[in-house]
Design a protein around this motif. Structure first.
Motif, PDB file in Angstrom:
ATOM      1  N   VAL A 215       1.129  -0.928   0.155  1.00  0.00           N
ATOM      2  CA  VAL A 215      -0.249   0.184   0.010  1.00  0.00           C
ATOM      3  C   VAL A 215       0.704   1.421  -0.336  1.00  0.00           C
ATOM      4  CG1 VAL A 215      -1.370   1.098   1.342  1.00  0.00           C
ATOM      5  CG2 VAL A 215      -1.367  -1.390   1.313  1.00  0.00           C
ATOM      6  N   ILE A 216       0.808   1.147  -0.855  1.00  0.00           N
ATOM      7  CA  ILE A 216       1.855   3.413  -1.592  1.00  0.00           C
ATOM      8  C   ILE A 216       1.881   4.423  -0.235  1.00  0.00           C
ATOM      9  CG2 ILE A 216       2.606   4.837  -2.862  1.00  0.00           C
ATOM     10  CD1 ILE A 216       3.259   2.134  -4.377  1.00  0.00           C
ATOM     11  N   ASP A 217       0.594   4.308  -0.067  1.00  0.00           N
ATOM     12  CA  ASP A 217       0.237   5.691   0.750  1.00  0.00           C
ATOM     13  C   ASP A 217       0.963   5.315   2.642  1.00  0.00           C
ATOM     14  OD1 ASP A 217      -1.158   6.817  -0.484  1.00  0.00           O
ATOM     15  OD2 ASP A 217      -2.803   6.689   0.007  1.00  0.00           O
ATOM     16  N   HIS A 218       0.629   4.088   3.150  1.00  0.00           N
ATOM     17  CA  HIS A 218       1.088   3.800   3.548  1.00  0.00           C
ATOM     18  C   HIS A 218       2.807   4.153   3.702  1.00  0.00           C
ATOM     19  CE1 HIS A 218      -1.593   0.657   4.865  1.00  0.00           C
ATOM     20  NE2 HIS A 218      -2.228   1.596   4.902  1.00  0.00           N
ATOM     21  N   ILE A 219       3.326   3.919   3.126  1.00  0.00           N
ATOM     22  CA  ILE A 219       5.215   3.959   3.105  1.00  0.00           C
ATOM     23  C   ILE A 219       5.686   5.085   2.793  1.00  0.00           C
ATOM     24  CG2 ILE A 219       5.830   1.019   3.138  1.00  0.00           C
ATOM     25  CD1 ILE A 219       6.545   1.404   0.573  1.00  0.00           C
ATOM     26  N   LYS A 220       4.824   6.129   2.495  1.00  0.00           N
ATOM     27  CA  LYS A 220       5.265   7.606   1.996  1.00  0.00           C
ATOM     28  C   LYS A 220       6.386   8.404   2.571  1.00  0.00           C
ATOM     29  CE  LYS A 220       2.362   8.512  -1.728  1.00  0.00           C
ATOM     30  NZ  LYS A 220       3.077   9.211  -3.193  1.00  0.00           N
TER      31      LYS A 220
ATOM     32  N   ILE B  73      16.283   6.491  -7.037  1.00  0.00           N
ATOM     33  CA  ILE B  73      15.146   6.349  -8.039  1.00  0.00           C
ATOM     34  C   ILE B  73      13.497   5.320  -7.888  1.00  0.00           C
ATOM     35  CG2 ILE B  73      14.218   6.583 -10.467  1.00  0.00           C
ATOM     36  CD1 ILE B  73      17.349   7.207 -11.241  1.00  0.00           C
ATOM     37  N   ILE B  74      12.495   6.277  -7.753  1.00  0.00           N
ATOM     38  CA  ILE B  74      11.434   5.036  -7.152  1.00  0.00           C
ATOM     39  C   ILE B  74      10.181   5.298  -8.115  1.00  0.00           C
ATOM     40  CG2 ILE B  74       9.548   4.902  -5.568  1.00  0.00           C
ATOM     41  CD1 ILE B  74      12.438   5.370  -3.234  1.00  0.00           C
ATOM     42  N   GLU B  75       9.373   4.444  -8.986  1.00  0.00           N
ATOM     43  CA  GLU B  75       8.383   4.181  -9.883  1.00  0.00           C
ATOM     44  C   GLU B  75       7.370   4.145  -8.640  1.00  0.00           C
ATOM     45  OE1 GLU B  75       9.649   2.415 -13.156  1.00  0.00           O
ATOM     46  OE2 GLU B  75      11.410   3.646 -13.758  1.00  0.00           O
ATOM     47  N   GLU B  76       6.554   4.523  -8.919  1.00  0.00           N
ATOM     48  CA  GLU B  76       5.438   3.831  -8.170  1.00  0.00           C
ATOM     49  C   GLU B  76       3.778   3.474  -8.898  1.00  0.00           C
ATOM     50  OE1 GLU B  76       3.551   6.853  -5.294  1.00  0.00           O
ATOM     51  OE2 GLU B  76       5.494   7.207  -4.456  1.00  0.00           O
ATOM     52  N   LYS B  77       3.416   2.197  -8.454  1.00  0.00           N
ATOM     53  CA  LYS B  77       2.676   2.041  -9.793  1.00  0.00           C
ATOM     54  C   LYS B  77       0.922   1.855  -8.513  1.00  0.00           C
ATOM     55  CE  LYS B  77       3.901   0.438 -13.597  1.00  0.00           C
ATOM     56  NZ  LYS B  77       4.872  -1.182 -14.437  1.00  0.00           N
TER      57      LYS B  77
ATOM     58  N   LEU C 235       5.876  -1.195  -6.502  1.00  0.00           N
ATOM     59  CA  LEU C 235       7.143   0.057  -6.710  1.00  0.00           C
ATOM     60  C   LEU C 235       8.251  -0.020  -7.261  1.00  0.00           C
ATOM     61  CD1 LEU C 235       9.082   0.392  -4.657  1.00  0.00           C
ATOM     62  CD2 LEU C 235       7.244   2.112  -3.674  1.00  0.00           C
ATOM     63  N   ARG C 236       9.205   0.468  -8.302  1.00  0.00           N
ATOM     64  CA  ARG C 236      10.309   0.033  -8.324  1.00  0.00           C
ATOM     65  C   ARG C 236      11.263   0.929  -7.960  1.00  0.00           C
ATOM     66  NH1 ARG C 236      11.898  -0.791 -14.868  1.00  0.00           N
ATOM     67  NH2 ARG C 236      13.847  -1.399 -14.436  1.00  0.00           N
ATOM     68  N   LEU C 237      12.545   0.102  -7.009  1.00  0.00           N
ATOM     69  CA  LEU C 237      13.740   0.880  -6.722  1.00  0.00           C
ATOM     70  C   LEU C 237      15.175   0.893  -7.637  1.00  0.00           C
ATOM     71  CD1 LEU C 237      14.025   2.189  -3.281  1.00  0.00           C
ATOM     72  CD2 LEU C 237      16.296   1.053  -4.241  1.00  0.00           C
TER      73      LEU C 237
END
Length: 417
Positions: free
Chosen positions: A255-260, A272-276, A280-282
């Motif tokens: 859950v992206i919001d949890h690790i913002k 460099i982090i790409e969110e989906k 996500l990709r780091l």
């Protein structure tokens, strides 16, 4: 006792799906007591803390089946309100049993809980809230003997937004007469997860994720099926692993919001982090930069459970970083072990000043607590040579075979028995 062998400086590359959260599943396991029947939990992590909670529930008459991350819990035949002392001392989260046991049985006898020694974590906020709801508590000889006098909803103001006290209050208040309001409640995602679980059972809880939670008491709760949310701290740990060793990794089921807050700091360091939507990709291609100031705070601030892992990363960053620990006062036990690996860290009370070095060197180190142990494994990933991490039992409390997770990302980490 198990040890981990970590071969350093292998760039990471791979994909990993994050499993269910330790800090979500433990209060939910306690909550299974409330429905007097069956609960089925999906994506439950295999952790020693989960095993400890299972042992406690079985000791008071619950039946539990746990296979392939699916757990079936039947709490229909409770046989005791006394929680065995030796089991409580294994894990602090056993304190979550107070609320549901009092709601269902009207009484509980439990010793003071154990767990990682990361500084005083008094349970006075729990006890104060339970008393306000109508519980009489007698403290003697290391035990708490609690009994419900009259369980009535009320307004409770927590002196500090404690996650545990918020959850324990919720677990008792769902069966109270009338309405309970918890003010200055903790806002962590695990609180929202507990609300979701309880409402699936038939409870009436609202406001989780904000500073005020409202609970309308009900008389009966139902059978439930629930998927445990992804572990945000495991996700954060794996992201730091990617930053520490360099490379290109993908995390799924998050859950992206949890690790913002974690993502923000990693971007600040040059990752460099790409969110989906739920992945996500780091990527990292060069030495990461120091971050001038990081301060641990209750959610949505930077999590105290990520402080140690982040310190490992800052130990090899270019420049000087300052980390302030505001949540627990004794959470720098990993520092001496990092310094054995060549880190340059100075401590002044709750403040750590980290002067980044070009590289760490492998060493024989010892985990002193859960997150500090994970931080040493991460340090080993970025170090020259081989690192041996002792006392892996601490790490197993919160990571489901950390070596297997890291192997999915291309790391060379092996468990030695």
């Amino acid at each position: 006792m198990s040890r981990l062998l970590v071969k350093g400086q292998n760039k990471l590359n791979g994909e990993l799906a994050i499993k269910g959260a330790k800090n979500a599943v433990l209060p939910i396991l306690a909550a299974t007591i409330l429905n007097k029947g069956e609960s089925i939990l999906f994506d439950a992590p295999h952790l020693s803390d989960v095993d400890a909670m299972i042992n406690i529930l079985q000791s008071i008459g619950c039946k539990i089946e746990f296979e392939n991350s699916i757990m079936k819990v039947d709490t229909s035949n409770l046989s005791s309100h006394e929680i065995p002392e030796h089991l409580v001392r294994e894990m602090r989260s056993s304190i979550f049993l107070m609320g549901p046991m009092l709601a269902r049985c009207g009484k509980i006898k439990i010793s003071y809980p154990g767990g990682c020694e990361i500084g005083p974590r008094p349970i006075d906020l729990h006890l104060k809230a339970l008393r306000q709801l109508g519980v009489k508590i007698k403290e003697a000889h290391g035990f708490l003997e609690c009994e419900v006098v009259k369980l009535d909803g009320t307004e409770i103001h927590l002196d500090y937004p404690s996650v545990g006290a918020t959850e324990n209050t919720m677990l008792l208040a769902v069966m109270a007469n009338g309405t309970t309001k918890i003010r200055n409640a903790a806002k962590e995602p695990e609180i929202v997860e507990l609300q979701t679980y309880l409402n699936k059972m038939g409870a009436k809880v609202s406001g989780a994720g904000t500073s005020q939670i409202t609970i309308e008491g009900v008389k009966k709760l139902n059978r439930v099926e629930h998927k445990i949310m992804a572990d945000r701290i495991v996700a954060g740990t794996m992201l730091v692993a990617g930053a520490m060793a360099g490379g290109d990794i993908i995390l799924k089921n998050i859950v992206i919001d949890h690790i913002k807050p974690i993502i923000s700091k990693l971007r600040e360091s040059g990752c460099i982090i790409e969110e989906k939507t739920d992945s996500l990709r780091l990527k990292t291609h060069k030495r990461i930069k120091a971050i001038e100031m990081t301060k641990t705070l209750p959610y949505p601030g930077f999590p105290t459970d990520m402080q140690a892992q982040f310190m490992s990363l800052m130990a090899i960053a270019k420049g000087t970083s300052i980390i302030t620990e505001t949540v627990f006062e004794n959470r720098f036990k990993h520092v001496d072990e990092l310094m054995r690996m060549g880190a340059n860290i100075k401590i002044d009370g709750r403040v750590a000043v980290i002067q980044g070095v070009p590289e760490l060197t492998g060493a024989n180190v010892t985990a002193k607590d859960l997150r500090g142990g994970a931080a040493l494994v991460l340090a080993g990933l970025g170090a020259e040579g081989i690192t041996i991490v002792n006392n892996v039992k601490h790490i197993d409390r919160g990571y489901d075979r950390i070596e297997e997770m890291l192997k999915c990302l291309g790391a060379e980490v092996y468990r030695l028995n």
